[in-house]
Design an enzyme around this catalytic site. Structure first.
Site, PDB file in Angstrom:
ATOM      1  N   PRO A  28      18.285  13.660   0.750  1.00 14.20           N
ATOM      2  CA  PRO A  28      17.764  14.092  -0.557  1.00 14.20           C
ATOM      3  C   PRO A  28      18.731  14.959  -1.337  1.00 14.20           C
ATOM      4  O   PRO A  28      18.843  14.836  -2.559  1.00 14.20           O
ATOM      5  CB  PRO A  28      16.484  14.861  -0.188  1.00 14.20           C
ATOM      6  CG  PRO A  28      16.067  14.305   1.128  1.00 14.20           C
ATOM      7  CD  PRO A  28      17.340  13.983   1.842  1.00 14.20           C
TER       8      PRO A  28
ATOM      9  N   PRO B 141      -1.238   2.464  14.814  1.00 12.30           N
ATOM     10  CA  PRO B 141      -1.143   3.933  14.767  1.00 12.30           C
ATOM     11  C   PRO B 141      -0.531   4.462  13.471  1.00 12.30           C
ATOM     12  O   PRO B 141      -0.870   5.549  13.020  1.00 12.30           O
ATOM     13  CB  PRO B 141      -0.246   4.276  15.967  1.00 12.30           C
ATOM     14  CG  PRO B 141      -0.302   3.087  16.857  1.00 12.30           C
ATOM     15  CD  PRO B 141      -0.545   1.907  15.979  1.00 12.30           C
TER      16      PRO B 141
ATOM     17  N   ARG C 136       0.494  -3.790   7.866  1.00 10.38           N
ATOM     18  CA  ARG C 136       0.218  -3.557   9.276  1.00 10.38           C
ATOM     19  C   ARG C 136      -1.285  -3.693   9.546  1.00 10.38           C
ATOM     20  O   ARG C 136      -2.106  -3.393   8.674  1.00 10.38           O
ATOM     21  CB  ARG C 136       0.653  -2.149   9.681  1.00 10.38           C
ATOM     22  CG  ARG C 136       2.147  -1.943   9.804  1.00 10.38           C
ATOM     23  CD  ARG C 136       2.402  -0.608  10.486  1.00 10.38           C
ATOM     24  NE  ARG C 136       3.823  -0.348  10.659  1.00 10.38           N
ATOM     25  CZ  ARG C 136       4.528   0.507   9.917  1.00 10.38           C
ATOM     26  NH1 ARG C 136       3.930   1.200   8.963  1.00 10.38           N
ATOM     27  NH2 ARG C 136       5.811   0.691  10.138  1.00 10.38           N
TER      28      ARG C 136
ATOM     29  N   THR D  22       0.826  -1.209   0.000  1.00 13.07           N
ATOM     30  CA  THR D  22       0.000   0.000   0.000  1.00 13.07           C
ATOM     31  C   THR D  22       0.864   1.263   0.000  1.00 13.07           C
ATOM     32  O   THR D  22       0.356   2.364   0.207  1.00 13.07           O
ATOM     33  CB  THR D  22      -0.948   0.034   1.215  1.00 13.07           C
ATOM     34  OG1 THR D  22      -0.175  -0.027   2.421  1.00 13.07           O
ATOM     35  CG2 THR D  22      -1.929  -1.128   1.176  1.00 13.07           C
ATOM     36  N   GLY D  23       2.166   1.107  -0.243  1.00  8.84           N
ATOM     37  CA  GLY D  23       3.066   2.249  -0.292  1.00  8.84           C
ATOM     38  C   GLY D  23       3.107   2.895  -1.664  1.00  8.84           C
ATOM     39  O   GLY D  23       2.402   2.472  -2.597  1.00  8.84           O
TER      40      GLY D  23
ATOM     41  N   CYS E 245      15.021   6.386 -11.523  1.00 13.24           N
ATOM     42  CA  CYS E 245      14.129   7.393 -10.922  1.00 13.24           C
ATOM     43  C   CYS E 245      12.666   7.087 -11.190  1.00 13.24           C
ATOM     44  O   CYS E 245      12.304   6.603 -12.267  1.00 13.24           O
ATOM     45  CB  CYS E 245      14.443   8.776 -11.483  1.00 13.24           C
ATOM     46  SG  CYS E 245      16.063   9.407 -11.039  1.00 13.24           S
TER      47      CYS E 245
ATOM     48  N   LYS F 299      20.729  -0.927   1.946  1.00 12.83           N
ATOM     49  CA  LYS F 299      20.175  -1.778   0.891  1.00 12.83           C
ATOM     50  C   LYS F 299      21.181  -2.847   0.459  1.00 12.83           C
ATOM     51  O   LYS F 299      20.809  -3.996   0.193  1.00 12.83           O
ATOM     52  CB  LYS F 299      19.761  -0.921  -0.306  1.00 12.83           C
ATOM     53  CG  LYS F 299      18.556  -0.023  -0.018  1.00 12.83           C
ATOM     54  CD  LYS F 299      18.036   0.617  -1.295  1.00 12.83           C
ATOM     55  CE  LYS F 299      16.739   1.365  -1.023  1.00 12.83           C
ATOM     56  NZ  LYS F 299      16.106   1.866  -2.261  1.00 12.83           N
TER      57      LYS F 299
END
Length: 322
Positions: A264, A44, A39, A16-17, A159, A138
Site C-alpha cells: 500500500p 471457511p 465459493r 461478491t467482492g 482509483c 497481473k
C-alpha cells in the site's frame, strides 16, 4: 429480433467482492443474463457479506454457481453457458486466473475475457519494487490471455473513488488533520465504484474494445490531493491541518516494511507522489471510457463528496485496495 437475444450472457468471478458486486448489479441493470461463480456457501473463507449479496443477486435473477477454481470441469461447464467472462478476483487470487484461462480455452466459446485489472495501466508504469511485483502478477495474466488467443479487453479503471476518499479524507472521523503524500500536487484519477461497474459491462460487450486496453479517465475525475482537500473544506465549512509525508519517507517505508504492508505504501507513492496514473497521454486512437460513452452520466468527484456529506459509504477493508 428479440432484444433479449442480443444480450451477452455474462459470467463474473469474484462477483461478491468489493468491485465485483458493482459489475453484477450493472450487468443486471443493463439486461444481461448474469451468472456468478463463487465459493460454496459452506467454505471457511465465505463471509457474511458474500451470503447477503448472494441473496440480493438471487432475487435479481442472477444465476449463482458454487465451485472452487480448482474444479476445472465445473468451470468449463459454467463457461459453456456464457459469452463474456469478467474476473473481479481480489489480489491474492490473481495468479489463480491461469485456471480460468485454461477453462476458457477448454470451453472454446468465450467471446471476451476481462481479467482482474481495474487499477492502473500496468503496462505503462514503473513503480517502486513492492508495487512492481504486485503488478507483475497481473501482467502475467495479460500475457497468458494473449498467448492463449482469447479475445480480451484490459481495463485501466485507475482509483476506486469511494475507497480512496475514505483513505485520504477520513470523512467518518472528526479529527482536524489530513495526511498528504508528497507535496499533494500530483494528479490522480478517482472513479466511483458504481461507474466502474457500468463502464466495465459496456466495454465487455463493445466490439471497439476487443483486444484493446480501455482507460477510465473522465476529465472531471482528475484531481490532486490538495484540490480534493480544498473541495472537502468548501463543502464541510471546516479547515484541516495538512500533514505532509515526504517522498523519501514513503520510499524508506517501502523498503523496510514487511510484505504485504510495503505494497500500500508503494501504491500511494505511485499514485500521489509520482502521478503514475497521469504519466501517459490518452491519444485519439486510445480508448477512454467517457469518450466511448458520452451519453453515460457518471459520478464526478464533486458529486461524490456531496454523497459523503449526506450518506457516507462505510470505509471498506484495506484488502479492497487493488
Amino acid at each position: 429480433m428479440d432484444r433479449e437475444a442480443e444480450k451477452s450472457r455474462i459470467l463474473i468471478f469474484g462477483g461478491t467482492g468489493y468491485i465485483g458486486k458493482h459489475m453484477v448489479r450493472a450487468s443486471v441493470s443493463l439486461g444481461h443474463p448474469t451468472s456468478i461463480y463463487v465459493r460454496p456457501a459452506a467454505a471457511p473463507q465465505t463471509r457474511t457479506l458474500s451470503l447477503d449479496l448472494r441473496r440480493e443477486f438471487h432475487s435479481a435473477g442472477v444465476r449463482i454457481i458454487e465451485g472452487e477454481l480448482e474444479e476445472h470441469e465445473k468451470m468449463v461447464a459454467a463457461l459453456k453457458e456464457a459469452d463474456v467472462v469478467i474476473s473481479a478476483l481480489a489480489y491474492p487470487q490473481v495468479p489463480d486466473q491461469l485456471k480460468i484461462i485454461d477453462a476458457i480455452v477448454a470451453a472454446g466459446n468465450i467471446k471476451r475475457f476481462l481479467p482482474s485489472d481495474f487499477g492502473c495501466e500496468e503496462d505503462k508504469i514503473t513503480p517502486l519494487p513492492p508495487f512492481q511485483e504486485f503488478l507483475e502478477k497481473k501482467r502475467k495474466i495479460r500475457r497468458a490471455t494473449e498467448a492463449a488467443g482469447i479475445p480480451f479487453t484490459f481495463v485501466a479503471a485507475n482509483c476506486l473513488a469511494a475507497y480512496l476518499v475514505n483513505i485520504l479524507l477520513h470523512p467518518h472521523d472528526l479529527h482536524g488533520e489530513i495526511v498528504v503524500y508528497g507535496n499533494g500536487e500530483a494528479n490522480a484519477v478517482l472513479n466511483y465504484e458504481e461507474d466502474v461497474g457500468k463502464y466495465t459491462i459496456k466495454v465487455a460487450n463493445d466490439p471497439r474494445a476487443r483486444n484493446r486496453v480501455v482507460t477510465y479517465r473522465p476529465e472531471p475525475n482528475i484531481i490532486s490531493q490538495n484540490r480534493l482537500i480544498s473541495l472537502w473544506e468548501e463543502k464541510t465549512g471546516r479547515s484541516f491541518k495538512r500533514v505532509y509525508v515526504p517522498e523519501e519517507d514513503l520510499v524508506k517505508l517501502s523498503q523496510t516494511l514487511p510484505p504485504p504492508d510495503n505494497i500500500p505504501v508503494s501504491i500511494l507513492h505511485s499514485i500521489f507522489v509520482k502521478g503514475d496514473l497521469m504519466s501517459y497521454d490518452i491519444n485519439e486512437d486510445d480508448l477512454e471510457a467517457s469518450r466511448l460513452y458520452p451519453e453515460m452520466q457518471y459520478t464526478t468527484i464533486d458529486h461524490l463528496l456531496d454523497v459523503f456529506l449526506t450518506d457516507p459509504p462505510e470505509p471498506p477493508a484495506m484488502a479492497a485496495f487493488k
